[in-house]
Scaffold this active site. Structure first.
Site, PDB file in Angstrom:
ATOM      1  CD  GLN A  12      -2.897  -0.800   2.487  1.00  6.79           C
ATOM      2  OE1 GLN A  12      -3.881  -0.109   2.301  1.00  6.79           O
ATOM      3  NE2 GLN A  12      -2.622  -1.347   3.662  1.00  6.79           N
ATOM      4  CB  ILE A  37      14.099  -6.818   3.229  1.00  8.53           C
ATOM      5  CG1 ILE A  37      12.805  -7.196   3.950  1.00  8.53           C
ATOM      6  CG2 ILE A  37      13.885  -5.747   2.158  1.00  8.53           C
ATOM      7  CD1 ILE A  37      12.240  -6.072   4.822  1.00  8.53           C
ATOM      8  CB  THR A 101       2.491  -0.471  13.829  1.00  2.00           C
ATOM      9  OG1 THR A 101       1.133  -0.638  14.210  1.00  2.00           O
ATOM     10  CG2 THR A 101       3.344  -1.368  14.705  1.00  2.00           C
ATOM     11  CE1 TYR A 125       2.548  -5.436  11.534  1.00  2.00           C
ATOM     12  CE2 TYR A 125       1.179  -4.244  13.107  1.00  2.00           C
ATOM     13  CZ  TYR A 125       1.916  -4.264  11.936  1.00  2.00           C
ATOM     14  OH  TYR A 125       2.030  -3.125  11.175  1.00  2.00           O
ATOM     15  CE  LYS A 129       6.252  -2.454  11.491  1.00  6.62           C
ATOM     16  NZ  LYS A 129       6.875  -2.402  10.139  1.00  6.62           N
ATOM     17  CD1 TRP A 150      -5.743   1.784  13.263  1.00  9.70           C
ATOM     18  CD2 TRP A 150      -7.840   2.536  12.966  1.00  9.70           C
ATOM     19  NE1 TRP A 150      -6.455   1.553  14.426  1.00  9.70           N
ATOM     20  CE2 TRP A 150      -7.743   2.007  14.268  1.00  9.70           C
ATOM     21  CE3 TRP A 150      -9.048   3.080  12.565  1.00  9.70           C
ATOM     22  CZ2 TRP A 150      -8.823   2.001  15.160  1.00  9.70           C
ATOM     23  CZ3 TRP A 150     -10.109   3.078  13.453  1.00  9.70           C
ATOM     24  CH2 TRP A 150     -10.007   2.539  14.736  1.00  9.70           C
TER      25      TRP A 150
HETATM   26  N1  LIG Z   1      -1.619  -1.684   7.101  1.00  8.70           N
HETATM   27  C1  LIG Z   1      -1.813  -1.036   8.235  1.00  8.70           C
HETATM   28  O1  LIG Z   1      -2.953  -0.811   8.683  1.00  8.70           O
HETATM   29  C2  LIG Z   1      -0.635  -0.501   8.995  1.00  8.70           C
HETATM   30  C3  LIG Z   1      -0.850   0.127  10.230  1.00  8.70           C
HETATM   31  C4  LIG Z   1       0.246   0.640  10.920  1.00  8.70           C
HETATM   32  C5  LIG Z   1       1.522   0.515  10.396  1.00  8.70           C
HETATM   33  N2  LIG Z   1       1.704  -0.119   9.208  1.00  8.70           N
HETATM   34  C6  LIG Z   1       3.060  -0.253   8.699  1.00  8.70           C
HETATM   35  O2  LIG Z   1       3.136   0.469   7.485  1.00  8.70           O
HETATM   36  C7  LIG Z   1       4.121  -0.135   6.629  1.00  8.70           C
HETATM   37  C8  LIG Z   1       3.529  -0.337   5.252  1.00  8.70           C
HETATM   38  O3  LIG Z   1       2.415  -1.184   5.392  1.00  8.70           O
HETATM   39  P1  LIG Z   1       1.427  -1.496   4.187  1.00  8.70           P
HETATM   40  O4  LIG Z   1       0.055  -1.347   4.699  1.00  8.70           O
HETATM   41  O5  LIG Z   1       1.875  -0.790   2.973  1.00  8.70           O
HETATM   42  O6  LIG Z   1       1.721  -3.061   4.029  1.00  8.70           O
HETATM   43  P2  LIG Z   1       1.415  -4.031   2.831  1.00  8.70           P
HETATM   44  O7  LIG Z   1       0.436  -3.426   1.882  1.00  8.70           O
HETATM   45  O8  LIG Z   1       1.127  -5.363   3.454  1.00  8.70           O
HETATM   46  O9  LIG Z   1       2.815  -4.082   2.078  1.00  8.70           O
HETATM   47  C9  LIG Z   1       3.924  -4.688   2.649  1.00  8.70           C
HETATM   48  C10 LIG Z   1       4.826  -5.090   1.510  1.00  8.70           C
HETATM   49  O10 LIG Z   1       5.965  -5.723   2.084  1.00  8.70           O
HETATM   50  C11 LIG Z   1       6.327  -6.749   1.194  1.00  8.70           C
HETATM   51  N3  LIG Z   1       7.144  -7.771   1.848  1.00  8.70           N
HETATM   52  C12 LIG Z   1       6.769  -8.709   2.746  1.00  8.70           C
HETATM   53  N4  LIG Z   1       7.805  -9.474   3.058  1.00  8.70           N
HETATM   54  C13 LIG Z   1       8.869  -9.005   2.350  1.00  8.70           C
HETATM   55  C14 LIG Z   1      10.226  -9.390   2.241  1.00  8.70           C
HETATM   56  N5  LIG Z   1      10.732 -10.438   2.915  1.00  8.70           N
HETATM   57  N6  LIG Z   1      11.033  -8.678   1.423  1.00  8.70           N
HETATM   58  C15 LIG Z   1      10.553  -7.636   0.707  1.00  8.70           C
HETATM   59  N7  LIG Z   1       9.267  -7.221   0.765  1.00  8.70           N
HETATM   60  C16 LIG Z   1       8.453  -7.928   1.574  1.00  8.70           C
HETATM   61  C17 LIG Z   1       5.014  -7.341   0.713  1.00  8.70           C
HETATM   62  O11 LIG Z   1       5.203  -8.035  -0.479  1.00  8.70           O
HETATM   63  P3  LIG Z   1       4.351  -9.363  -0.783  1.00  8.70           P
HETATM   64  O12 LIG Z   1       2.914  -8.929  -0.766  1.00  8.70           O
HETATM   65  O13 LIG Z   1       4.861  -9.819  -2.092  1.00  8.70           O
HETATM   66  O14 LIG Z   1       4.647 -10.302   0.363  1.00  8.70           O
HETATM   67  C18 LIG Z   1       4.180  -6.086   0.524  1.00  8.70           C
HETATM   68  O15 LIG Z   1       4.276  -5.586  -0.789  1.00  8.70           O
HETATM   69  C19 LIG Z   1       4.563  -1.402   7.330  1.00  8.70           C
HETATM   70  O16 LIG Z   1       5.762  -1.157   8.014  1.00  8.70           O
HETATM   71  C20 LIG Z   1       3.459  -1.664   8.336  1.00  8.70           C
HETATM   72  O17 LIG Z   1       3.925  -2.380   9.456  1.00  8.70           O
HETATM   73  C21 LIG Z   1       0.658  -0.626   8.488  1.00  8.70           C
END
Ligand SMILES: NC(=O)c1ccc[n+]([C@@H]2O[C@H](COP(=O)([O-])OP(=O)(O)OC[C@H]3O[C@@H](n4cnc5c(N)ncnc54)[C@H](OP(=O)(O)O)[C@@H]3O)[C@@H](O)[C@H]2O)c1
Length: 287
Positions: A12, A37, A101, A125, A129, A150
């Site tokens: 995202q 990574i 997060t 999780y 983090k 969120w």
């Molecule tokens: N989503 C939320 O509500 C939320 C809330 C608070 C904080 N965050 C933080 O915000 C950040 C971005 O989150 P997001 O929502 O964009 O997450 P996301 O849509 O799940 O994207 C995470 C990406 O990381 C990739 N990934 C997973 N394992 C990997 C690896 N070993 N090497 C390289 N890439 C890898 C995934 O690729 P694949 O799909 O191919 O596995 C995916 O494209 C993260 O740090 C998350 O913890 C998210």
């Protein structure tokens, strides 16, 4: 050109970082298939090959409930891999921007969390983090940790897309009304990370450390759902609004415990960048 390597470029936030690259910057966006990574050699080769001036880590293990039974993978991606990125960034003497997060907090507070408030994650999780944050801080001084919450986007898996799908499948939905946080668009997160990158480019430094960032105004998941359906109905995306029943966390048990209150105080970042953070409702209307 200022070169920025973005990991997790199909997620995202990662995809918005690639979409919103400002003038004067070149982005090297690598998906998980292009750069895993968790593989230290791959990380070192990517940094040596692309010679970035900055790394932004948008890759993460984000399946909050699945992490409860898959903690080895969660820690491999959210902690250990951060060490590989931090070591590579330190070796190249470039900054690493990392995303974390609101789930590092336990949710017991009744006032918005500041960066300095005590952390106490309640889920695998959240703990993984937090371990990543600590790994980065211990490994490489030139870092920004952006704690957000969120996240929603037109892409990927998120609450907005789940609600819109369910609205087409069901007449009635039950949504938790006793967890409060701040919905945040992936575009806002990308925008703020690029602003920090621009500031670094201009000044060759930043006040390193942890910053909270979420869109402004808190709500419950129930209130978030009400607004999603209101906007979707007004734009004609759904033919009718489903009936929404407000339930409690106890009515909807999940494998991972989520904080009841994870509103972030973002004043530190607002002060640094000299700008107000947009409301989630206006951000929702743009996706
Ligand atoms: N989503 C939320 O509500 C939320 C809330 C608070 C904080 N965050 C933080 O915000 C950040 C971005 O989150 P997001 O929502 O964009 O997450 P996301 O849509 O799940 O994207 C995470 C990406 O990381 C990739 N990934 C997973 N394992 C990997 C690896 N070993 N090497 C390289 N890439 C890898 C995934 O690729 P694949 O799909 O191919 O596995 C995916 O494209 C993260 O740090 C998350 O913890 C998210």
């Amino acid at each position: 050109m200022f070169r920025v390597l973005v990991t997790g470029a199909k997620g995202q936030v990662g995809s918005e970082l690639v979409n919103l690259v400002p003038a004067g910057f070149t982005v090297i966006g690598l998906s998980s298939a292009q750069l895993d990574i968790t593989d230290q050699d791959q990380v070192n080769v990517a940094v040596a090959l692309h010679q970035p001036n900055l790394i932004i880590n948008a890759a993460a293990y984000t399946a909050v409930d699945k992490a409860e039974s898959d903690s080895d993978n969660a820690y491999a991606i959210n902690e250990k891999a951060v060490a590989w990125l931090a070591q590579a960034a330190a070796h190249a003497d470039i900054p690493l921007f990392h995303i974390s997060t609101d789930y590092v907090f336990d949710g017991e507070s009744t006032t918005p969390y500041k960066e300095t408030d005590s952390i106490n994650p309640q889920s695998v999780y959240g703990a993984s983090k937090l371990a990543g944050e600590q790994m980065l801080a211990a490994t490489h001084n030139k870092h920004i940790i952006l704690r957000t919450s969120w996240v929603f986007s037109a892409r990927g898996n998120n609450f907005v897309k789940t609600m819109l799908r369910l609205a087409k499948e069901r007449d009635e939905l039950s949504i938790v009304g006793d967890q409060h946080g701040c919905p945040t668009s992936a575009t806002s997160i990308a925008d703020i990370l690029w602003k920090l990158a621009e500031l670094y480019q201009q000044t060759d430094s930043l006040p390193w450390g942890i910053y909270n960032f979420s869109n402004s105004s808190a709500c419950s998941w129930y209130e978030f759902a009400v607004e999603i359906f209101k906007q979707a109905r007004e734009s004609g995306f759904i033919p009718q609004t489903p009936t929404i029943k407000k339930i409690t966390t106890a009515d909807y048990p999940t494998p991972a415990v989520r904080p009841a209150f994870s509103v972030l105080d973002c004043s530190k970042l607002e002060k640094l960048l000299g700008q107000k953070i947009p409301e989630w409702k206006s951000e929702l209307s743009t996706i």
